[in-house]
Design a protein around this motif. Structure first.
Motif, PDB file in Angstrom:
ATOM      1  N   LEU A 397       0.818  -1.213   0.000  1.00 38.44           N
ATOM      2  CA  LEU A 397       0.000   0.000   0.000  1.00 38.44           C
ATOM      3  C   LEU A 397       0.853   1.265   0.000  1.00 38.44           C
ATOM      4  O   LEU A 397       0.482   2.284  -0.592  1.00 38.44           O
ATOM      5  N   LEU A 398       2.019   1.203   0.643  1.00 36.81           N
ATOM      6  CA  LEU A 398       2.918   2.355   0.619  1.00 36.81           C
ATOM      7  C   LEU A 398       3.491   2.563  -0.781  1.00 36.81           C
ATOM      8  O   LEU A 398       3.674   3.705  -1.229  1.00 36.81           O
ATOM      9  N   VAL A 399       3.772   1.473  -1.498  1.00 30.99           N
ATOM     10  CA  VAL A 399       4.220   1.591  -2.889  1.00 30.99           C
ATOM     11  C   VAL A 399       3.105   2.190  -3.744  1.00 30.99           C
ATOM     12  O   VAL A 399       3.351   3.078  -4.575  1.00 30.99           O
ATOM     13  N   ARG A 400       1.888   1.707  -3.531  1.00 33.77           N
ATOM     14  CA  ARG A 400       0.748   2.247  -4.274  1.00 33.77           C
ATOM     15  C   ARG A 400       0.630   3.752  -4.052  1.00 33.77           C
ATOM     16  O   ARG A 400       0.446   4.529  -4.997  1.00 33.77           O
ATOM     17  N   ASN A 401       0.761   4.173  -2.793  1.00 34.30           N
ATOM     18  CA  ASN A 401       0.686   5.601  -2.476  1.00 34.30           C
ATOM     19  C   ASN A 401       1.815   6.377  -3.153  1.00 34.30           C
ATOM     20  O   ASN A 401       1.618   7.487  -3.658  1.00 34.30           O
ATOM     21  N   LYS A 402       3.013   5.783  -3.131  1.00 32.30           N
ATOM     22  CA  LYS A 402       4.172   6.466  -3.709  1.00 32.30           C
ATOM     23  C   LYS A 402       3.996   6.663  -5.213  1.00 32.30           C
ATOM     24  O   LYS A 402       4.392   7.696  -5.766  1.00 32.30           O
ATOM     25  N   LEU A 403       3.394   5.674  -5.878  1.00 30.63           N
ATOM     26  CA  LEU A 403       3.169   5.782  -7.323  1.00 30.63           C
ATOM     27  C   LEU A 403       2.072   6.780  -7.659  1.00 30.63           C
ATOM     28  O   LEU A 403       2.158   7.522  -8.651  1.00 30.63           O
ATOM     29  N   LEU A 404       1.014   6.794  -6.839  1.00 33.11           N
ATOM     30  CA  LEU A 404      -0.081   7.740  -7.075  1.00 33.11           C
ATOM     31  C   LEU A 404       0.298   9.159  -6.701  1.00 33.11           C
ATOM     32  O   LEU A 404      -0.170  10.123  -7.315  1.00 33.11           O
ATOM     33  N   TYR A 405       1.153   9.294  -5.679  1.00 33.91           N
ATOM     34  CA  TYR A 405       1.546  10.630  -5.203  1.00 33.91           C
ATOM     35  C   TYR A 405       3.074  10.693  -5.137  1.00 33.91           C
ATOM     36  O   TYR A 405       3.655  10.697  -4.045  1.00 33.91           O
ATOM     37  N   PRO A 406       3.742  10.701  -6.285  1.00 29.84           N
ATOM     38  CA  PRO A 406       5.204  10.613  -6.319  1.00 29.84           C
ATOM     39  C   PRO A 406       5.939  11.721  -5.589  1.00 29.84           C
ATOM     40  O   PRO A 406       7.078  11.545  -5.179  1.00 29.84           O
ATOM     41  N   GLY A 407       5.294  12.846  -5.357  1.00 32.69           N
ATOM     42  CA  GLY A 407       5.959  13.933  -4.657  1.00 32.69           C
ATOM     43  C   GLY A 407       5.877  13.828  -3.160  1.00 32.69           C
ATOM     44  O   GLY A 407       6.509  14.581  -2.430  1.00 32.69           O
ATOM     45  N   ALA A 408       5.080  12.866  -2.653  1.00 33.59           N
ATOM     46  CA  ALA A 408       4.859  12.749  -1.203  1.00 33.59           C
ATOM     47  C   ALA A 408       5.896  11.825  -0.605  1.00 33.59           C
ATOM     48  O   ALA A 408       6.407  10.920  -1.226  1.00 33.59           O
ATOM     49  N   GLY A 409       6.180  12.026   0.694  1.00 34.55           N
ATOM     50  CA  GLY A 409       7.045  11.126   1.438  1.00 34.55           C
ATOM     51  C   GLY A 409       8.502  11.320   1.133  1.00 34.55           C
ATOM     52  O   GLY A 409       8.950  11.788   0.143  1.00 34.55           O
TER      53      GLY A 409
END
Length: 409
Positions: A397-409
């Motif tokens: 899920l963290l990878v999914r988030n990173k791909l959807l929101y590449p500028g976050a984290g």
């Protein structure tokens, strides 16, 4: 990979294309985090026109990212269509690297665990050979998957110790050269790769798909060979300045001469971790105590944490006694965390948590003894619901988030 994901990584987009991409991201975020919806629901939620939402949905349908789930049951009038994420729009691999084994799983876009392999034999050592074996295990898993590699959008690898999720560097394991470990693994397996601290990934797994309901301030304590901590504040993972927050096991808690693997003396891990439990158990056996563990072993040096956990769960008195002793010391440390964070929920995870009330009750007793009652009254203490799957789900899920929101984290 679909056009949508190519656009996500295109930093040159501007004007209408950028606005359309932003709306697509919001549509997918709604489907993945909330539920399926009609065009009217989406238009209202996104504050966008119906024609615009219809146009973007049609593009996502053509790319295979979204499904049309048919008409909605409604009273009177024309029945609208219900749209939602296509489960096979993309897949994510989560890799949980433990001290003596690896867990690895495949998650689809709708959080379904399609494949899960646990306790694959492996020994984590800070060597090139250990890294080679890790990559081979990931490649073997991908080769046996029921989906094509082009459908795998990313791999999340969980390691213990100091991990900078934003940069992909690991400072505790495999820090051999200047290149981020995430890129090293990515080059070897041929799939976009991200790193995460194991305890944070487990915490996020529980937060997204496990024990957590409406709680927003949560501590996840990873009880394994070492002690880790995942922190959620206002529903967000807390990383700290460099991504190293949560080194709970290395708080100097004891005035002893036991050297921790970090090189310092007196860390909480020296008395209240899995490795401390093994050391104490071996000392007791050498001093003459009896245990069912020794029925199948010839030497005390062969005793493992898994042996002790199995013994405790099968009513071995020495194992139960020492798990309780470790629990009391852990509870004192967790009491300090409760005083600091005032969380709604503390989740106990990791291998030692599988002893259930044998570890939970001594921890609870120590929390009541050492934390402020006004503060701990707000806090529930529970066991992990996802168990070995927590880190896998969290990583995906963290990878999914990173791909959807590449500028976050």
């Amino acid at each position: 990979m679909s056009t949508f994901f190519e656009e996500l990584n295109n930093e040159t987009l501007g004007g209408v294309a950028y606005k359309n991409l932003s709306l697509k991201k919001k549509i997918i975020a709604y489907f993945t985090n909330i539920n399926n919806a009609t065009i009217a629901d989406l238009a209202k939620e996104l504050n966008a026109s119906t024609p615009k939402v219809t146009h973007l949905l049609n593009e996502l349908l053509q790319e295979g990212l979204v499904n049309d789930y048919g008409k909605v049951d409604s009273t009177g009038g024309r029945k609208p269509n219900l749209y939602g994420m296509a489960p096979d729009a993309g897949f994510f691999i989560g890799v949980e690297v433990k001290k003596y084994h690896i867990n690895i799983g495949l998650l689809d876009f709708k959080r379904n665990l399609v494949k899960f392999s646990e306790k694959i034999p492996y020994e984590l050592q800070n060597t090139a050979a250990s890294l080679d074996e890790l990559c081979k295990i990931i490649l073997r898993f991908t080769d046996e998957l029921p989906v094509g590699r082009e459908k795998i959008l990313g791999v999340g690898v969980n390691l213990s110790g100091r991990i900078n999720y934003a940069t992909g560097y690991s400072y505790s394991f495999f820090h051999f050269d200047e290149e981020p470990l995430s890129r090293v693994i990515e080059a070897r397996i041929g799939i976009r790769t991200f790193l995460e601290n194991d305890s944070r990934a487990m915490a996020y797994g529980e937060f997204s798909s496990g024990t957590v309901n409406n709680e927003k301030n949560v501590l996840f304590v990873n009880l394994d060979h070492g002690i880790g901590l995942g922190i959620l504040i206002n529903g967000q993972l807390y990383y700290g300045k460099s991504g190293f927050a949560g080194e709970f096991g290395h708080i100097p808690f004891f005035n002893n001469e036991v050297i921790c693997h970090c090189g310092k003396k007196g860390c909480l891990e020296t008395e209240a971790s899995g490795q401390a439990l093994v050391r104490k158990f071996q000392e007791k056996i050498k001093a003459g105590s009896s245990s069912s563990v020794m029925r199948k072993l010839k030497k005390t040096e062969q005793i493992t944490l898994a042996d002790i956990i199995h013994a405790a769960n099968n009513d071995d008195m020495l194992a139960i006694e020492l798990v309780a002793e470790v629990g009391e010391k852990l509870g004192k440390g967790i009491a300090m965390l409760i005083n600091l964070f005032n969380p709604e929920l503390v989740i106990l995870g990791g291998s030692i948590a599988t002893t259930g009330d044998y570890i939970r009750l001594p921890i609870k007793s120590a929390i009541n003894k050492y934390s402020l009652s006004l503060v701990n009254n707000d806090t529930q203490l529970v066991l992990s619901r996802l168990g070995e799957k927590a880190g896998i789900i969290g990583a995906c899920l963290l990878v999914r988030n990173k791909l959807l929101y590449p500028g976050a984290g």
